[in-house]
Scaffold this motif. Structure first.
Motif, PDB file in Angstrom:
ATOM      1  N   ILE A  72       0.993  -1.108  -0.091  1.00 52.69           N
ATOM      2  CA  ILE A  72       0.076   0.155  -0.074  1.00 52.69           C
ATOM      3  C   ILE A  72       0.942   1.388   0.090  1.00 52.69           C
ATOM      4  CG2 ILE A  72      -1.752   1.402   1.412  1.00 52.69           C
ATOM      5  CD1 ILE A  72      -2.900  -1.280   0.318  1.00 52.69           C
ATOM      6  N   THR A  74       1.188   5.445  -0.246  1.00 53.08           N
ATOM      7  CA  THR A  74       0.477   6.643  -0.110  1.00 53.08           C
ATOM      8  C   THR A  74       1.209   8.023  -0.710  1.00 53.08           C
ATOM      9  OG1 THR A  74       1.113   7.345   2.149  1.00 53.08           O
ATOM     10  CG2 THR A  74      -0.705   5.894   1.928  1.00 53.08           C
ATOM     11  N   SER A 101      -3.716   6.832  -3.044  1.00 53.58           N
ATOM     12  CA  SER A 101      -4.082   5.462  -2.443  1.00 53.58           C
ATOM     13  C   SER A 101      -3.452   4.618  -3.705  1.00 53.58           C
ATOM     14  CB  SER A 101      -5.270   5.022  -1.940  1.00 53.58           C
ATOM     15  OG  SER A 101      -5.326   3.913  -1.345  1.00 53.58           O
ATOM     16  N   SER A 103      -2.781   0.496  -4.464  1.00 51.45           N
ATOM     17  CA  SER A 103      -2.524  -0.748  -4.338  1.00 51.45           C
ATOM     18  C   SER A 103      -1.703  -1.647  -5.243  1.00 51.45           C
ATOM     19  CB  SER A 103      -4.006  -1.314  -4.166  1.00 51.45           C
ATOM     20  OG  SER A 103      -4.684  -0.848  -3.325  1.00 51.45           O
ATOM     21  N   TRP A 131      -5.625   5.960   3.517  1.00 50.96           N
ATOM     22  CA  TRP A 131      -4.365   5.436   4.400  1.00 50.96           C
ATOM     23  C   TRP A 131      -3.665   6.326   5.272  1.00 50.96           C
ATOM     24  CZ3 TRP A 131      -5.235   0.451   5.346  1.00 50.96           C
ATOM     25  CH2 TRP A 131      -5.764  -0.439   4.095  1.00 50.96           C
ATOM     26  N   ASP A 132      -3.716   7.617   4.788  1.00 54.39           N
ATOM     27  CA  ASP A 132      -2.797   8.410   5.244  1.00 54.39           C
ATOM     28  C   ASP A 132      -3.283   9.929   5.309  1.00 54.39           C
ATOM     29  OD1 ASP A 132      -0.522   9.474   6.612  1.00 54.39           O
ATOM     30  OD2 ASP A 132       0.956   8.627   5.007  1.00 54.39           O
TER      31      ASP A 132
END
Length: 138
Positions: A72, A74, A101, A103, A131-132
């Motif tokens: 993952i 970011t 994001s 993946s 995610w961040d």
């Protein structure tokens, strides 16, 4: 006299209707142009991110195994660990920054595949996962 008043009222009413629809048409065209500009900018951001992920993933994990773990990634990872210019995340308002994001997974031995998803002030890709935290505004 009544005919003159009636004709004048109808004439004024027609002018108002034509004016209203003219302004609405101009407004709709402006909105469509702004939306095209936004979408073009978001595509530029995605392309810049895609190029950086390509460089970053093959530096961090040049060889992968199909059944191995994915990554993952970011926006912060790309800027602070990958050296990407933060200004490439600048949103259309030139004040705030988009978030990303990504993946990444190994689809074949030695071959990575990833999907870039972004989130900006007035736009977010379907499937985006936060995610961040984002960058501070300018």
């Amino acid at each position: 006299m009544k005919k003159k008043i009636l004709v004048t009222i109808i004439f004024v009413f027609i002018i108002f209707i034509v004016g209203y629809f003219s302004l609405k048409l101009i407004s709709d065209n402006r909105k469509a142009r702004l939306e095209k500009i936004r979408q073009k900018r978001y595509e530029e951001i995605r392309n810049d991110i895609n190029q950086e992920v390509k460089r970053y993933i093959y530096v961090v994990a040049p060889s992968c195994h199909k059944d191995g773990a994915g990554y993952i990634i970011t926006h912060r990872t790309l800027v602070y660990n990958g050296g990407m210019d933060k200004e490439k995340f600048l949103d259309v308002d030139n004040k705030s920054y988009c978030k990303a994001s990504i993946s990444a997974e190994c689809v074949e031995d030695g071959e990575w595949d990833w999907e870039v998803m972004i989130s900006c002030n007035d736009y977010e890709d379907n499937g985006y996962v936060n995610w961040d935290k984002g960058f501070d505004e300018k």
